[in-house]
Structure formats: C-alpha cells, structure tokens
Scaffold this motif. Sequence first.
Motif, mmCIF file in Angstrom:
data_model
loop_
_atom_site.group_PDB
_atom_site.id
_atom_site.type_symbol
_atom_site.label_atom_id
_atom_site.label_comp_id
_atom_site.label_asym_id
_atom_site.label_seq_id
_atom_site.Cartn_x
_atom_site.Cartn_y
_atom_site.Cartn_z
ATOM 1 N N ASP A 202 11.351 11.333 -16.424
ATOM 2 C CA ASP A 202 12.586 10.999 -15.981
ATOM 3 C C ASP A 202 12.765 10.385 -14.787
ATOM 4 O O ASP A 202 13.677 9.676 -14.287
ATOM 5 N N GLU A 203 12.123 11.198 -13.877
ATOM 6 C CA GLU A 203 12.400 11.107 -12.184
ATOM 7 C C GLU A 203 11.519 9.971 -11.832
ATOM 8 O O GLU A 203 11.438 9.383 -10.534
ATOM 9 N N ARG A 204 10.576 9.478 -12.581
ATOM 10 C CA ARG A 204 9.540 8.482 -12.123
ATOM 11 C C ARG A 204 10.018 6.988 -11.885
ATOM 12 O O ARG A 204 10.873 6.810 -12.591
ATOM 13 N N LEU A 205 9.611 6.336 -10.971
ATOM 14 C CA LEU A 205 10.122 4.866 -10.606
ATOM 15 C C LEU A 205 9.195 3.813 -10.943
ATOM 16 O O LEU A 205 8.082 4.210 -10.622
ATOM 17 N N SER A 206 9.731 2.762 -11.407
ATOM 18 C CA SER A 206 8.648 1.596 -11.518
ATOM 19 C C SER A 206 8.389 1.121 -10.240
ATOM 20 O O SER A 206 9.048 1.452 -9.335
ATOM 21 N N ASP B 146 0.695 -1.214 0.003
ATOM 22 C CA ASP B 146 0.001 -0.119 -0.179
ATOM 23 C C ASP B 146 0.942 1.329 0.084
ATOM 24 O O ASP B 146 0.445 2.287 -0.757
ATOM 25 N N THR B 147 2.118 1.266 0.785
ATOM 26 C CA THR B 147 2.878 2.414 0.698
ATOM 27 C C THR B 147 3.498 2.550 -0.589
ATOM 28 O O THR B 147 3.677 3.685 -0.973
ATOM 29 N N VAL B 148 4.171 1.375 -1.416
ATOM 30 C CA VAL B 148 4.378 1.507 -2.623
ATOM 31 C C VAL B 148 3.437 2.229 -3.589
ATOM 32 O O VAL B 148 3.875 3.041 -4.491
ATOM 33 N N ARG B 149 2.083 1.848 -3.501
ATOM 34 C CA ARG B 149 1.242 2.408 -4.551
ATOM 35 C C ARG B 149 0.852 3.808 -4.306
ATOM 36 O O ARG B 149 0.752 4.279 -4.970
ATOM 37 N N ARG B 150 0.929 4.111 -3.088
ATOM 38 C CA ARG B 150 0.509 5.590 -2.803
ATOM 39 C C ARG B 150 1.802 6.413 -3.420
ATOM 40 O O ARG B 150 1.375 7.584 -3.800
ATOM 41 N N ARG B 151 2.870 5.962 -3.257
ATOM 42 C CA ARG B 151 3.866 6.848 -3.751
ATOM 43 C C ARG B 151 3.839 6.866 -5.235
ATOM 44 O O ARG B 151 4.459 7.912 -5.724
ATOM 45 N N MET B 152 3.734 5.711 -5.828
ATOM 46 C CA MET B 152 3.552 5.723 -7.128
ATOM 47 C C MET B 152 2.336 6.516 -7.901
ATOM 48 O O MET B 152 2.538 7.262 -8.817
ATOM 49 N N GLN B 153 1.487 6.575 -6.971
ATOM 50 C CA GLN B 153 0.103 7.418 -7.427
ATOM 51 C C GLN B 153 0.454 8.911 -7.741
ATOM 52 O O GLN B 153 -0.216 9.577 -8.447
ATOM 53 N N ILE B 154 1.393 9.439 -6.583
ATOM 54 C CA ILE B 154 1.794 11.080 -6.930
ATOM 55 C C ILE B 154 2.855 11.390 -7.483
ATOM 56 O O ILE B 154 3.225 12.385 -7.680
ATOM 57 N N GLN B 155 3.538 10.349 -7.975
ATOM 58 C CA GLN B 155 4.765 10.533 -8.798
ATOM 59 C C GLN B 155 4.421 11.641 -10.045
ATOM 60 O O GLN B 155 5.275 12.582 -10.177
ATOM 61 N N GLN C 254 11.638 -0.498 -8.840
ATOM 62 C CA GLN C 254 12.535 0.800 -8.419
ATOM 63 C C GLN C 254 12.186 1.308 -7.200
ATOM 64 O O GLN C 254 13.110 1.552 -6.207
ATOM 65 N N MET C 255 10.831 1.640 -6.882
ATOM 66 C CA MET C 255 10.245 2.094 -5.954
ATOM 67 C C MET C 255 10.635 1.305 -4.697
ATOM 68 O O MET C 255 10.922 1.742 -3.339
ATOM 69 N N ILE C 256 10.484 -0.130 -4.580
ATOM 70 C CA ILE C 256 10.664 -1.017 -3.566
ATOM 71 C C ILE C 256 12.264 -0.919 -3.085
ATOM 72 O O ILE C 256 12.472 -0.804 -2.076
ATOM 73 N N ARG C 257 13.027 -0.859 -3.995
ATOM 74 C CA ARG C 257 14.759 -0.899 -3.891
ATOM 75 C C ARG C 257 14.859 0.504 -3.260
ATOM 76 O O ARG C 257 15.838 0.595 -2.224
ATOM 77 N N SER C 258 14.457 1.597 -3.761
ATOM 78 C CA SER C 258 14.673 2.832 -3.240
ATOM 79 C C SER C 258 14.298 2.979 -1.874
ATOM 80 O O SER C 258 15.054 3.639 -0.750
ATOM 81 N N LEU C 259 12.852 2.563 -1.425
ATOM 82 C CA LEU C 259 12.596 2.584 -0.097
ATOM 83 C C LEU C 259 13.561 1.736 0.513
ATOM 84 O O LEU C 259 13.790 2.004 1.943
ATOM 85 N N LEU C 260 13.849 0.536 0.356
ATOM 86 C CA LEU C 260 14.736 -0.372 1.198
ATOM 87 C C LEU C 260 16.095 0.437 1.281
ATOM 88 O O LEU C 260 16.758 0.278 2.679
#
Length: 372
Positions: free
Chosen positions: A320-324, A304-313, A327-333
């Motif tokens: 160019d700055e948006r993550l898949s 849910d945290t990952v999806r919320r972050r992707m929704q506001i990208q 990539q979002m999971i790796r960035s968070l970790l």
Amino acid sequence: MGRQSPEPLAVRLTKRHTQPQQKSQSNDGIGSNNGSATSTATTIYTKKSKKKEPRAIEALKQLFCGGMAGCVAKTVTAPLSRLTILYQVHPMVTTKENRPKFSMTIRGGLLKIIERGGILSLWRGNGTSCLHRFPFSAINFYCYEMVLDVLNGPQRLSDEDEDDVSNTREVSTLSRLVAGAVAGTTACVACYPLDLVRTRLTTQLDGKETYRGITDAFAKIVQNEGPVGLYSGIVPTLMVAVPNFSISWVVYGSLKEYALEDELFYNLRKIDTNTGEEKLGFLLTLGCGAASGTMSTLLTFPFDTVRRRMQIQGQHFSVDERLSATQMIRSLLKKDGIKGFYRGLTPEVMKVVPMVGTMFTVYEILKEKLLP
C-alpha cells in the motif's frame, strides 16, 4: 567525412623505400614493372592477410570483449558506485528525519561505509554487479555492432577501415543513435533482475540485512512480491538506459571519428604495425569514452534516482505504501525540489571518467587482440 588524416606511416615509409628502386629500375629499362612492384609493396602494409573467421566465433569474441570490459570497469569504480546509490535512496531508509543526506562530503561518505562494515564493504554488491555487467555489457556491445551492420551493411566503415578512403559506407550519427537505443534496451530488459538484486544488496544496512546473498534475494523477492517484483522500476530504468546508451555511443563514435580525421590529434594516434592503419591512442580512447559517459550521465541522472528508489520499495515498504514512477517523481519534487533528483551526482560524475574510460579502453584492447 571531412578532412582525411595523413597517410599511414607504414605506407609513407613504403613509398619512400620503393621510390629509389623505381628510379633504378627505370634506368635499367625495366620501368614497366614499377607500378605493380610499388602497388604490391604498399598492399603488404595496408591490408591484412588474415583468414576471415566464422561469424559465430567473431560473435563470441565480441561478447567476451564487452563482458570483460564491463566487469573491469565496475570493479574499479565500485566504491563510488555504492556511494552514489546510498545518496540516492538514503531519505527512504533513514530513521533520522533531520539527516536527509547520507553524508555531507564524499570523503565522509566513504569513511562512514568503512566504519560500519570495513574496507571490503565498499565493494558490497560488486559480485552481483559483475554478474549483471558481464552479460549486460556483452549484449550491449554486440547488439550495437549488429544493428550498425543491419543499418549500414556489413561493409560499413568500421574500426578496421576508418582510413580507407575508397569505402563509401560511412556510419551516420542517426545510425549510431538507433543502434545505441536498441542495444541499451535489449541489454537492460535481459539483465534487469540482476540489476534490481544488486541495488537491494548494495543498500542493505549493516546488521539489518534482509537478504543473505544473491540466491536468497531472488527467492525472497519472488516469494514476497511475485515474479513481477523482479522488474520493479523497469520503466524509469528504460528511460535511463535508452537515452544513456544512445547519447554515449553517438558522442563516443563521433569524437572517435573526428580524432582519427583531424591532424590536431595526429600525435595522439597510434599506427597498427600489421596494417599501417591509424587507431586511437590510450589518451584519445580515454577522453572520448569519458566525455560520452559524462554527457549521458548529466542528462539521465534524474531518472536514475527515480529507478533506484523504485527498486528498493519492495524491500522497505508494504504494498500500500509503494509508489508508481509518476507518484515517485511528484513526491521527490514536493519534498526536495529539483535538487532531490540529483542526490549522488558528484560521486556519479567522479566515477564516469575511470569507469567509461576503463570500459572502452579494455574493450578496444581486447577487440584489437582477439578480433580479426
């Protein structure tokens, strides 16, 4: 199904009153009619004599019950819901790198929202949430019932005949799991654009609003990101929705079945005055709903945290700055470790009890009133 619950109260009272009559009639030499008299009297209390409604009307009532249940629950818990989202996405939108958390406490977070936008700002995005939740909950509840009918037949053991020991069409845990997954997926895909708009409106900073409302948000998202932008983050969302609703329905259905069968909960059940059937009382409904919601939330919150972050990208970052999702999971970790996936968990868990409890309670009440 395990241990059967005691006979419905109305049936026991009926038998108690018919037994003296049976004895008296036997003494008068008319005992041959006792069996039919007792059977008829008992049937009056144990079976509804309602005319079966057309399937279309019943379907519309199910949609209404599910939609209203979702809207009421969302409105009750809107302040905690907004606080959860702000905790989840705050590191992405803050301009102060030394302030990675929206607030250190729940109380401080709520006061911060009120200080910036007033008391009504606690419900910012709730209008969109209700617009989303009504069809979402309606489709979810309706599809769940439909899939159970397909998997178990229309004569499956339903809420109306939980205590009918002659009914052998018991609903299995696997059936509930599949039905919950199908219902959650269908509702999620159908209503996702509203969920995305709601998230973006909820996370807008006061004085720095990107969108003026729902219509403006839809128009700007399509204009700037294309139609596909309305489904940004759909993959992690499905990873939340499918297990969330599967787990929720399985736990709720299993707990409800157990509560109706075990004598331990006899005093917490209620008797239908028309049919003599036992149903869940308010406390049992609240407990079963809250337990199912809490368990599903704990298991699916990282996605849910990952999806919320992707929704506001698309609202805050260039293409160019948006993550898949990966990539979002790796960035968070990398930045926050495992704890980063659980930002906002406290207000989310706090809202589960009133939200899920309210939703299932309102649904059961409306279903009892409107459905045959």
